[in-house]
Design an enzyme around this catalytic site. Structure first.
Site, PDB file in Angstrom:
ATOM      1  N   LYS A 206       0.856  -1.189   0.000  1.00  0.00           N
ATOM      2  CA  LYS A 206       0.000   0.000   0.000  1.00  0.00           C
ATOM      3  C   LYS A 206       0.888   1.234   0.000  1.00  0.00           C
ATOM      4  CE  LYS A 206      -3.475   2.471   2.627  1.00  0.00           C
ATOM      5  NZ  LYS A 206      -4.521   2.374   3.653  1.00  0.00           N
ATOM      6  N   LYS A 259      -2.250  -1.446  -3.784  1.00  0.00           N
ATOM      7  CA  LYS A 259      -3.115  -0.268  -3.701  1.00  0.00           C
ATOM      8  C   LYS A 259      -2.288   1.004  -3.771  1.00  0.00           C
ATOM      9  CE  LYS A 259      -5.960   2.095  -0.377  1.00  0.00           C
ATOM     10  NZ  LYS A 259      -6.410   2.137   0.975  1.00  0.00           N
TER      11      LYS A 259
HETATM   12  C1  PBG Z   1      -7.427   3.349   5.682  1.00  0.00           C
HETATM   13  C2  PBG Z   1      -7.705   3.302   4.252  1.00  0.00           C
HETATM   14  C3  PBG Z   1      -7.516   4.296   3.283  1.00  0.00           C
HETATM   15  C4  PBG Z   1      -8.078   3.805   2.118  1.00  0.00           C
HETATM   16  C5  PBG Z   1      -8.553   2.525   2.392  1.00  0.00           C
HETATM   17  N1  PBG Z   1      -8.298   2.234   3.701  1.00  0.00           N
HETATM   18  C6  PBG Z   1      -6.967   5.674   3.377  1.00  0.00           C
HETATM   19  C7  PBG Z   1      -5.592   5.913   3.832  1.00  0.00           C
HETATM   20  O1  PBG Z   1      -4.775   5.000   3.939  1.00  0.00           O
HETATM   21  O2  PBG Z   1      -5.320   7.071   4.129  1.00  0.00           O
HETATM   22  C8  PBG Z   1      -8.183   4.555   0.829  1.00  0.00           C
HETATM   23  C9  PBG Z   1      -9.238   4.078  -0.110  1.00  0.00           C
HETATM   24  C10 PBG Z   1      -9.587   5.006  -1.218  1.00  0.00           C
HETATM   25  O3  PBG Z   1      -8.968   6.057  -1.433  1.00  0.00           O
HETATM   26  O4  PBG Z   1     -10.528   4.659  -1.924  1.00  0.00           O
HETATM   27  N2  PBG Z   1      -6.197   2.970   6.128  1.00  0.00           N
END
Ligand code: PBG
Length: 335
Positions: A206, A259
């Protein structure tokens, strides 16, 4: 046709267009095809009743109170979607530095899971596990007095959240926090309480992306200060993603997620070569919102561009895709 410079025989030169000559041939040899059952719908939940609120930065996406959410999930199932990923929205007065609301018995996530499992048990329920919806600073983990993200104390909270979610009916636990060692920690906790059948979908690679904006607007989880770069990955790195994925696989992850998706197709393709585990990709809020914004200006056809994007993500090697376009795609079924 005149001879080509290399003198390739004409019957070979003409093959490419012969193989695209009409829609039957084209569809016969299409290599990648999306199906609603490969798509996961992210869903935002709010407290209260009778609520369905449009989201300004995610056109076509809503936040639902549980009663309306049940209807929405039933509709998604009828359209062929087999999994949803749940994101609770916590009112600001209930957030604190420790994310205490995440562990409150009977909180929004738990009551929602129980209601959905009761009303539509066949739908696979995934839950995002991290502290950012619950903390007032917006970080995914606990923060020490020195302002550092406290990896190991965060692990205990994440494992407890995961156990509560599994108890309430979650089928898949999806840790999105990027703390070290969380997959093993959560697996151990789930197994010690008999949840050996609950899967872990690890957000393995991520990235610290600028594409989460509309999601953070929706949750009100924008950071008060700083950034998430000490735990989310540097967008410039791909070898590091392979290390993250190997670790999560060894710790017991059942599925690996990359992601965001579109700017990381090379990462998906490389992870595909390295693992035999199923791979997920999160087509994140910013990726979806950019297309809808351009379409609103009349600059592109949203359905066609989204189809192209989702197909590319699958072509790169993703088995399933979390996307805000899931319902729209299942309704229109371009392919
Ligand atoms: C939480 C999380 C996030 C997303 C999914 N889970 C945001 C982040 O890490 O700040 C983002 C999903 C999206 O932008 O659609 N940890």
């Amino acid at each position: 046709m005149t001879q080509t410079l290399l003198e390739t025989p004409e019957y070979l030169v003409r093959r490419p267009r012969r193989n695209r000559k009409d829609s039957s041939i084209r569809s016969l040899i299409q290599e990648t095809r999306l199906h609603p059952s490969n798509l996961v719908a992210p869903l935002f939940i709010i407290e209260g009743q009778n609520e369905k609120q449009a989201l300004p930065s995610l056109p076509g996406v809503y936040r639902y109170s549980v009663d309306f959410l049940i209807q929405e999930v039933q509709e998604l199932y009828q359209l062929g979607i087999r999994a949803v990923d749940l994101f609770p929205i916590i009112p600001p007065e209930r957030k604190d530095p420790f994310g205490s609301e995440s562990l409150r018995p009977g909180n929004l996530l738990q009551t929602t899971l129980e209601a959905l499992k009761r009303e539509i048990p066949e739908m696979c329920l995934m839950v995002d596990i991290a502290l950012d919806p619950y903390t007032d600073h917006g970080h995914d983990g606990l923060v020490t007095e020195e302002g550092e993200i406290d990896n190991d104390t965060t692990l205990d909270v994440l494992a407890e959240m995961s156990l509560n979610a599994a108890d309430a009916g979650a089928d898949v636990i999806a840790p999105s926090d990027m703390m070290d060692g969380r997959v093993a920690h959560i697996r151990h906790k789930l197994d010690s309480y008999g949840h050996t059948n609950v899967n872990i979908l690890s957000y393995a690679a991520k990235y610290a992306s600028a594409l989460y904006g509309p999601f953070r607007d929706t949750l009100g989880s924008g950071l008060k200060k700083g950034d998430k770069k000490s735990y989310q990955m540097n967008p410039a790195n791909v070898r590091e993603a392979l290390i993250e994925c190997t670790l999560d696989e060894l710790e017991g992850a059942d599925f690996l997620m990359i992601k965001p998706a579109l700017s990381y197709l090379d990462v998906i393709a490389k992870v595909r070569e390295q693992t035999n585990l199923p791979i997920a990709a999160f087509h994140v809020s910013g990726e979806y919102a950019m297309v809808l914004a351009a379409a609103e200006k009349g600059w592109c056809d949203a359905d066609k561009v989204l189809w192209e994007h989702l197909t590319a993500i699958k072509r790169a090697g993703a088995d399933f895709i979390l996307t805000y376009a899931a319902k729209g795609f299942a309704k229109n079924l371009l392919n």
